[in-house]
Design a protein around this motif. Structure first.
Motif, PDB file in Angstrom:
ATOM      1  N   GLU A 136      70.514  43.973  53.199  1.00 18.26           N
ATOM      2  CA  GLU A 136      70.072  45.322  52.820  1.00 18.26           C
ATOM      3  C   GLU A 136      71.250  46.262  52.611  1.00 18.26           C
ATOM      4  O   GLU A 136      72.204  46.259  53.393  1.00 18.26           O
ATOM      5  CB  GLU A 136      69.186  45.935  53.912  1.00 18.26           C
ATOM      6  CG  GLU A 136      67.802  45.343  54.003  1.00 18.26           C
ATOM      7  CD  GLU A 136      66.946  46.103  54.997  1.00 18.26           C
ATOM      8  OE1 GLU A 136      65.705  45.932  54.948  1.00 18.26           O
ATOM      9  OE2 GLU A 136      67.501  46.862  55.826  1.00 18.26           O
ATOM     10  N   ARG A 160      71.136  41.656  47.130  1.00 10.75           N
ATOM     11  CA  ARG A 160      70.645  42.411  48.274  1.00 10.75           C
ATOM     12  C   ARG A 160      69.471  43.297  47.874  1.00 10.75           C
ATOM     13  O   ARG A 160      69.198  43.489  46.687  1.00 10.75           O
ATOM     14  CB  ARG A 160      71.756  43.293  48.852  1.00 10.75           C
ATOM     15  CG  ARG A 160      72.510  42.691  50.027  1.00 10.75           C
ATOM     16  CD  ARG A 160      73.301  41.461  49.673  1.00 10.75           C
ATOM     17  NE  ARG A 160      74.086  40.979  50.814  1.00 10.75           N
ATOM     18  CZ  ARG A 160      74.955  40.005  50.749  1.00 10.75           C
ATOM     19  NH1 ARG A 160      75.172  39.377  49.601  1.00 10.75           N
ATOM     20  NH2 ARG A 160      75.606  39.618  51.842  1.00 10.75           N
ATOM     21  N   ALA A 161      68.799  43.842  48.867  1.00 13.25           N
ATOM     22  CA  ALA A 161      67.725  44.795  48.640  1.00 13.25           C
ATOM     23  C   ALA A 161      68.246  46.193  48.944  1.00 13.25           C
ATOM     24  O   ALA A 161      69.061  46.378  49.858  1.00 13.25           O
ATOM     25  CB  ALA A 161      66.533  44.482  49.534  1.00 13.25           C
ATOM     26  N   ARG A 163      67.632  49.898  50.318  1.00 10.49           N
ATOM     27  CA  ARG A 163      66.741  50.592  51.248  1.00 10.49           C
ATOM     28  C   ARG A 163      67.153  52.056  51.364  1.00 10.49           C
ATOM     29  O   ARG A 163      68.089  52.391  52.078  1.00 10.49           O
ATOM     30  CB  ARG A 163      66.790  49.925  52.620  1.00 10.49           C
ATOM     31  CG  ARG A 163      65.823  50.538  53.627  1.00 10.49           C
ATOM     32  CD  ARG A 163      65.950  49.837  54.968  1.00 10.49           C
ATOM     33  NE  ARG A 163      65.179  50.513  55.998  1.00 10.49           N
ATOM     34  CZ  ARG A 163      65.301  50.280  57.300  1.00 10.49           C
ATOM     35  NH1 ARG A 163      66.152  49.357  57.727  1.00 10.49           N
ATOM     36  NH2 ARG A 163      64.580  50.946  58.177  1.00 10.49           N
ATOM     37  N   ARG A 177      70.521  43.443  59.535  1.00  7.98           N
ATOM     38  CA  ARG A 177      70.340  43.131  58.120  1.00  7.98           C
ATOM     39  C   ARG A 177      71.194  44.030  57.224  1.00  7.98           C
ATOM     40  O   ARG A 177      71.243  43.820  56.008  1.00  7.98           O
ATOM     41  CB  ARG A 177      68.870  43.276  57.732  1.00  7.98           C
ATOM     42  CG  ARG A 177      67.953  42.266  58.416  1.00  7.98           C
ATOM     43  CD  ARG A 177      66.528  42.433  57.955  1.00  7.98           C
ATOM     44  NE  ARG A 177      66.389  42.228  56.517  1.00  7.98           N
ATOM     45  CZ  ARG A 177      65.246  42.421  55.844  1.00  7.98           C
ATOM     46  NH1 ARG A 177      64.159  42.827  56.483  1.00  7.98           N
ATOM     47  NH2 ARG A 177      65.198  42.205  54.537  1.00  7.98           N
ATOM     48  N   THR A 178      71.871  45.018  57.789  1.00  7.29           N
ATOM     49  CA  THR A 178      72.633  45.976  56.986  1.00  7.29           C
ATOM     50  C   THR A 178      73.911  45.341  56.440  1.00  7.29           C
ATOM     51  O   THR A 178      74.749  44.854  57.209  1.00  7.29           O
ATOM     52  CB  THR A 178      72.987  47.222  57.816  1.00  7.29           C
ATOM     53  OG1 THR A 178      71.789  47.797  58.331  1.00  7.29           O
ATOM     54  CG2 THR A 178      73.722  48.246  56.959  1.00  7.29           C
TER      55      THR A 178
END
Length: 416
Positions: A136, A160-161, A163, A177-178
């Motif tokens: 993320e 990656r996503a 956020r 998850r960062t």
């Protein structure tokens, strides 16, 4: 380098009672340790310029320096100037001049390209240093739009996503998850100053790096990049640093991150031996890793000349005056305008305030134009914000008083 601490202002308390607002402004200007810097800028006596948070005023030294670059270095020396006039090393040399203003050290800042390009470099390079399961990218949800666009592109490129999280929630949102967090130091709309030390420490505690956008703080607010171990930072130079329209941006990288800085834009200027014209890219040492293509020499050297106005200036003194100016502005708005006419959306708390004030008004776009016509230059951000930037090197307290009186007149039709 320790982060500068803003001293107590030597000027009188801008909220203390005085016989008249004019006397207060005069006393504050007389006690201002930065008052002589105003003469270093090209300013109109009939205009109050409160838009330095979009484009800084022209330093007087710049036209002459540019003329020298054009007529002598380009006109006479021509290609010899890459070596004889120091053009080739200008990105790092000018970077070293910016470094103290953001709390960084020599060899950590390079100047070139735009803020957008430098953000992309920093984001992708940061993601390349973390494991794949950190999937993320956290981004300040209220960031300047370009930051969000680039973060989304970097997320797609690196798998990656994205956020989006309010800046105040990034510290809590950071976790295993960062991959990286991207945060604006000062909100471009509201002028809110975000907690760089606290957010950086929280993201680091979660095991991730952080990228800070300093566009609205560099040259106005002590930053302390090294003191707070900020991994990467970027910023423009045409606002409080007065580098001119489209002036090249800067990229700062923490020393222990430089050796692993893997730029997604490995141009020939960032090669360890650019003129070897090798087929494979071997990155240069130090801040030069952040270079891409041929530097924009005219803009770069205009910025170099503009930075002369900072010689001998303590950024802590700049911060002290910024707070005094914005306090005086808010105090006079409260005194001159009926309650509710143009409420401030900028935090009153000094620890959360940058160097601008944003007022809410339902007819903000038209009010901005009326202010400009009356000689007070601020700007507008939709849907309803009047934005006023306070540049301590040249904004006076008399400017502030005049601006508020004109604001009263154009909003209420009253004489002031």
């Amino acid at each position: 380098m320790a982060e500068p601490t803003a001293p107590e202002p030597t000027a009188p308390d801008p909220t203390a009672p005085d016989p008249t607002p004019d006397a207060r402004a005069a006393a504050l200007d007389a006690a201002d340790p930065l008052r002589d810097r105003r003469a270093a800028f090209v300013l109109d006596d009939d205009t109050v310029y409160l838009d330095g948070n979009s484009l800084g005023a022209l330093p007087r030294a710049v036209p002459g320096r540019l003329a020298e670059v054009v007529t002598h270095e380009w006109g006479r020396l021509r290609i010899r100037s890459w070596t004889e006039s120091g053009w080739w090393t200008a990105p790092e040399r000018v970077g070293d001049r910016i470094a103290p203003l953001v709390g960084s050290g020599p060899g950590q800042v390079v100047v070139g390209d735009s803020t957008s390009v430098n953000l992309f470099k920093a984001l992708v390079a940061a993601v390349r240093t973390v494991p794949d399961d950190r999937d993320e990218i956290l981004v300040d949800a209220a960031s300047f739009p370009t930051d969000g666009y680039l973060a989304r592109s970097a997320a797609r490129l690196t798998g990656r996503a994205l956020r989006p999280v309010p800046a105040g929630g990034i510290a809590a949102a950071a976790g295993p998850r960062t991959a990286v967090a991207l945060v604006n130091h000062v909100d471009y709309r509201t002028g809110e100053l975000h907690d760089l030390p606290g957010i950086t420490a929280a993201v680091h505690a979660a095991g991730a790096p952080v990228v800070w956008d300093l566009c609205h703080s560099a040259g106005a607010v002590p930053v302390g990049l090294d003191a707070h171990r900020v991994d990467y930072a970027v910023g423009c130079t045409y606002k409080y640093l007065n580098g001119g329209p489209g002036a090249p941006a800067f990229l700062a990288v923490r020393p222990d991150r430089l050796a692993a800085f893997d730029s997604p834009l490995p141009g020939w200027n960032s090669h360890a031996d650019p003129f070897a014209m090798a087929a494979d890219h071997t990155p240069a040492d130090g801040a030069a890793r952040g270079r891409v293509g041929t530097p924009d020499i005219l803009s770069l050297l205009a910025l170099d000349a503009a930075l002369d106005v900072w010689d001998g200036v303590d950024i802590a003194a700049v911060r002290a005056k910024s707070l005094a100016l914005t306090d005086f502005f808010l105090d006079r708005v409260a005194a001159e305008l009926p309650p509710g006419t143009a409420p401030s959306v900028t935090p009153a708390d000094h620890a959360r305030r940058g160097s601008q004030i944003a007022l809410r008004h339902p007819d903000a776009a038209a009010v901005t134009q009326r202010l400009i016509a009356a000689g007070v230059v601020g700007d507008f951000r939709p849907p309803d914000l009047l934005r006023f930037g306070f540049t301590p090197l040249y904004t006076s307290f008399a400017d502030v008083l005049r601006a508020v009186r004109v604001l009263r007149r154009v909003t209420l039709g009253a004489e002031g």
